[in-house]
Design an enzyme around this catalytic site. Sequence first.
Site, mmCIF file in Angstrom:
data_model
loop_
_atom_site.group_PDB
_atom_site.id
_atom_site.type_symbol
_atom_site.label_atom_id
_atom_site.label_comp_id
_atom_site.label_asym_id
_atom_site.label_seq_id
_atom_site.Cartn_x
_atom_site.Cartn_y
_atom_site.Cartn_z
ATOM 1 N N GLU A 40 1.481 -3.005 -3.226
ATOM 2 C CA GLU A 40 2.128 -3.277 -4.511
ATOM 3 C C GLU A 40 3.315 -2.347 -4.724
ATOM 4 O OE1 GLU A 40 -0.730 -3.092 -7.714
ATOM 5 O OE2 GLU A 40 -2.130 -4.441 -6.694
ATOM 6 N N ASP A 78 -5.450 -5.951 1.817
ATOM 7 C CA ASP A 78 -4.754 -5.420 0.637
ATOM 8 C C ASP A 78 -4.974 -3.906 0.581
ATOM 9 O OD1 ASP A 78 -3.306 -5.698 -1.680
ATOM 10 O OD2 ASP A 78 -5.025 -6.256 -2.924
ATOM 11 N N ASP A 133 -7.906 -6.178 -3.124
ATOM 12 C CA ASP A 133 -8.717 -5.092 -3.690
ATOM 13 C C ASP A 133 -9.322 -5.553 -5.024
ATOM 14 O OD1 ASP A 133 -6.460 -4.985 -5.240
ATOM 15 O OD2 ASP A 133 -6.173 -2.822 -5.094
ATOM 16 N N SER A 134 -8.987 -6.791 -5.442
ATOM 17 C CA SER A 134 -9.689 -7.396 -6.579
ATOM 18 C C SER A 134 -11.190 -7.485 -6.292
ATOM 19 C CB SER A 134 -9.122 -8.799 -6.879
ATOM 20 O OG SER A 134 -9.071 -9.589 -5.706
ATOM 21 N N GLU A 185 3.472 -12.135 -8.687
ATOM 22 C CA GLU A 185 2.320 -12.421 -9.539
ATOM 23 C C GLU A 185 2.761 -12.450 -10.993
ATOM 24 O OE1 GLU A 185 -1.149 -9.972 -8.979
ATOM 25 O OE2 GLU A 185 -2.127 -10.765 -10.777
ATOM 26 N N LYS A 245 -0.838 -5.983 2.674
ATOM 27 C CA LYS A 245 -0.050 -6.157 1.447
ATOM 28 C C LYS A 245 -0.123 -4.872 0.633
ATOM 29 C CE LYS A 245 -1.697 -8.439 -2.346
ATOM 30 N NZ LYS A 245 -1.592 -7.359 -3.356
HETATM 31 O O1 KIV Z 1 -6.371 -7.859 -5.109
HETATM 32 C C1 KIV Z 1 -5.964 -9.012 -5.201
HETATM 33 O O2 KIV Z 1 -6.694 -10.005 -5.115
HETATM 34 C C2 KIV Z 1 -4.539 -9.195 -5.426
HETATM 35 C C3 KIV Z 1 -4.177 -10.433 -6.116
HETATM 36 C C4 KIV Z 1 -4.305 -10.220 -7.580
HETATM 37 C C5 KIV Z 1 -2.848 -10.869 -5.729
HETATM 38 O O3 KIV Z 1 -3.763 -8.339 -5.113
#
Ligand code: KIV
Length: 285
Positions: free
Chosen positions: A120, A88, A49-50, A187, A118
């Site tokens: 968090e 993500d 989600d970056s 991370e 994934k």
């Molecule tokens: O969104 C993303 O790219 C991530 C990384 C910072 C691990 O979750």
Amino acid sequence: MTQDRKKIGLPYLFKKVEEGEPISWLTCYDYPTAYLQEEAGVEMILVGDSLGMTMLGYDSTLPVTMNDMIRHTSAVRRGAPTAFLVGDMPYMTYQASTEDAIRNAGRFMAEANCDAIKLEGGAAMTPRIKGIVDAGIPAIGHLGLTPQSVASLGGFRVQGKDAALAKKIVDDAKALEEAGAFAILLELVPDRLCKIITERAENCIIMSLGSGPDAHGQLLIYHDMFGLYPKFKPRMAKVYGNAGEVIGNGLAQYVKEVKDTTFPAKENYFGMKDDEYNELLDMLD
Ligand code: KIV
């Protein structure tokens, strides 16, 4: 290079762990980059989600929606058919309830053809991980610096430097593993903490982003590797080339050539036969 590569699945990843061969993992958000990563033999791809920051220009990852993620993730899948593809889960698509988490994880699998998702968070997220895994979807946890909680973590900084917080991260990792996460991303935690967690993992692949060499594999943010994100470069990122500078120079050259009329040159456009041209002029008269 990877024309003959078979689709990467969980057995391949666990075999790499068993053989002690570190796994390569990168972020990716678009088709042409996915194609390059697949060709280069990158084994895992994270559509993070970056992308809210790197591709959409927001100041944080929080505004990213499931629809944004599905659009980008399915493009990446088209470019990287054999890589192990991880979607993500964006902010507030899993925090509120396990049902939300399962439905949104299911969208990644059904609409973007992902191999895993994934999310968090530590022990508090174990019901989400368990629900998703029970629904038949492989899940990866994410501990340490978790960007969706950056406000409560006090900024983008190393997590777990003091023993008490480090112990909490060790406990969270065990809780996620017990809930069924097949992998955990650490991370920005200290290298020795990452080593402890990796050594204690029994059936869980530990991946490092800025957390040292002792994990089972490494993740980097693609935009940091190639100077493609203008706002900052995290200290732990290694720059493998400055594509941002190459593109910037090319763009400046283009503007200059349009102004001084060196672009377009003969090879950049097409002509017309004289007889057709003259006939056109007659028709216009
Ligand atoms: O969104 C993303 O790219 C991530 C990384 C910072 C691990 O979750």
